[in-house]
Design a protein around this motif. Sequence first.
Motif, short mmCIF file in Angstrom:
data_model
loop_
_atom_site.label_atom_id
_atom_site.label_comp_id
_atom_site.label_asym_id
_atom_site.label_seq_id
_atom_site.Cartn_x
_atom_site.Cartn_y
_atom_site.Cartn_z
N ASP A 80 -32.48 27.45 18.30
CA ASP A 80 -33.59 26.79 16.83
C ASP A 80 -34.26 28.27 16.00
O ASP A 80 -35.44 28.64 16.40
CB ASP A 80 -34.02 25.58 17.13
N ALA A 81 -33.76 28.62 14.63
CA ALA A 81 -34.67 29.64 13.94
C ALA A 81 -36.05 29.40 14.16
O ALA A 81 -37.09 30.15 14.78
CB ALA A 81 -33.71 30.40 12.28
N ASP A 82 -36.63 27.62 14.06
CA ASP A 82 -37.67 27.23 13.40
C ASP A 82 -38.91 27.53 14.89
O ASP A 82 -39.62 27.90 14.60
CB ASP A 82 -38.09 25.99 13.31
N ARG A 83 -37.48 26.95 16.43
CA ARG A 83 -38.93 27.19 17.21
C ARG A 83 -38.93 28.31 17.93
O ARG A 83 -39.01 28.68 18.57
CB ARG A 83 -37.75 26.27 18.15
N ARG A 84 -37.79 29.43 17.65
CA ARG A 84 -38.36 31.17 17.99
C ARG A 84 -38.62 31.55 17.14
O ARG A 84 -40.05 32.72 17.39
CB ARG A 84 -36.98 31.57 17.81
N THR A 85 -39.37 31.14 16.03
CA THR A 85 -40.62 31.53 14.87
C THR A 85 -41.88 31.00 15.81
O THR A 85 -42.92 32.15 16.02
CB THR A 85 -40.69 31.07 13.56
N ARG A 86 -41.58 29.86 16.13
CA ARG A 86 -43.49 29.51 16.94
C ARG A 86 -43.69 29.90 18.02
O ARG A 86 -44.48 30.23 18.30
CB ARG A 86 -43.07 27.82 16.94
N PHE A 87 -42.22 30.42 19.02
CA PHE A 87 -42.61 30.87 19.86
C PHE A 87 -43.04 32.06 19.28
O PHE A 87 -44.21 32.45 20.69
CB PHE A 87 -40.97 31.72 20.85
#
Length: 345
Positions: free
Chosen positions: A209-216
């Motif tokens: 998930d792109a949003d979760r990668r950003t959050r990471f």
Amino acid sequence: MADTSLTQHRSSVAVLWRVHRVWVVSAALLVGVTLVSPAQGAASLQFTLTAILQTAPFLLMSIAIAAYAAATGADNLIAKAFSGAPVVMVVIASLVGALSPFCSCGVIPLIAALLVMGVPLSAVMAFWLASPVMDPSMFALTAGVLGVEFAIAKTVAAVGLGLLGGYVTLFLMRAGALTNPLRPGIGNGGCGGASVRAPKPVVWRFWTDADRRTRFGREALSTTLFLGKWLTLAFILESLMLAYVPAETVTRLLGGDGVLTVVVAALVGVPAYLNGYAALPLVGGLMDQGMAAGAGLAFLVAGGVSSLPAAIAVWALARPPVFVLYLGLALGGSVLAGLLFGAVA
């Protein structure tokens, strides 16, 4: 116009100070020491850099754990701790508090949400006491700074403190005490309570998930900056402590495994505690100078649970009987943990 510019300037300075004050204090310490003693300034700088490099593997592990927890939404696991019979809830809440990460908003708003929702105070107290002491990220860094044995002891102390607090509270509740624990006007906990009121599924494979990668990435950067500034300050203070605090003084006050030694360490831990990560190198330095292992554990546990900022927040949140119980359990449990660890270490 001049007054407006001056106000804006003061506001900007205040913001900069709030954001960067730890770095400013660290730099000021190094500069001040160097002016007084150039040799000690150089030694403190070398000590700090060497210490950071030595703990780097554990630091990176700690950062990765924190970022992974944020990206996957692992804080939603908290909700599972607060369902079922009160006796069982205390056990689960203690384990979740000690072993699982929670919302970065902090434990205090989350506690408010739980109590407003009607979760029994016994389970909330178990989570309340266990959560500031240990989590996976803290375990990794504790193992790197103080050793795996100490990290395991601190984890056991966190769970044990939660169990002690939960069951003592449950006993008092069944005796008719501690009704209506919150002060009037306390809200529902904001984002801290969202993971409990409406838990979402945990996505362990967050990289899909792109949003979760950003959050990471965002969490990794935030944690790196946070740990970097506090560990830098802590290692500078440790270098100065090793240089200027006589080892015999530390041994006299905090050496040995007697009850008084552990009690003193727990009481000192409350006002002297900076935060969980910064306290580790300081305790390491004290132990190098003769501080007993049991006293070191009592210092960390008492400081983590009942540091002055935390105590003030609890006072603002809970009614006086709950506040007194919280402090008593925190200090009493810390002393008990220190004595037990001192006996087996």
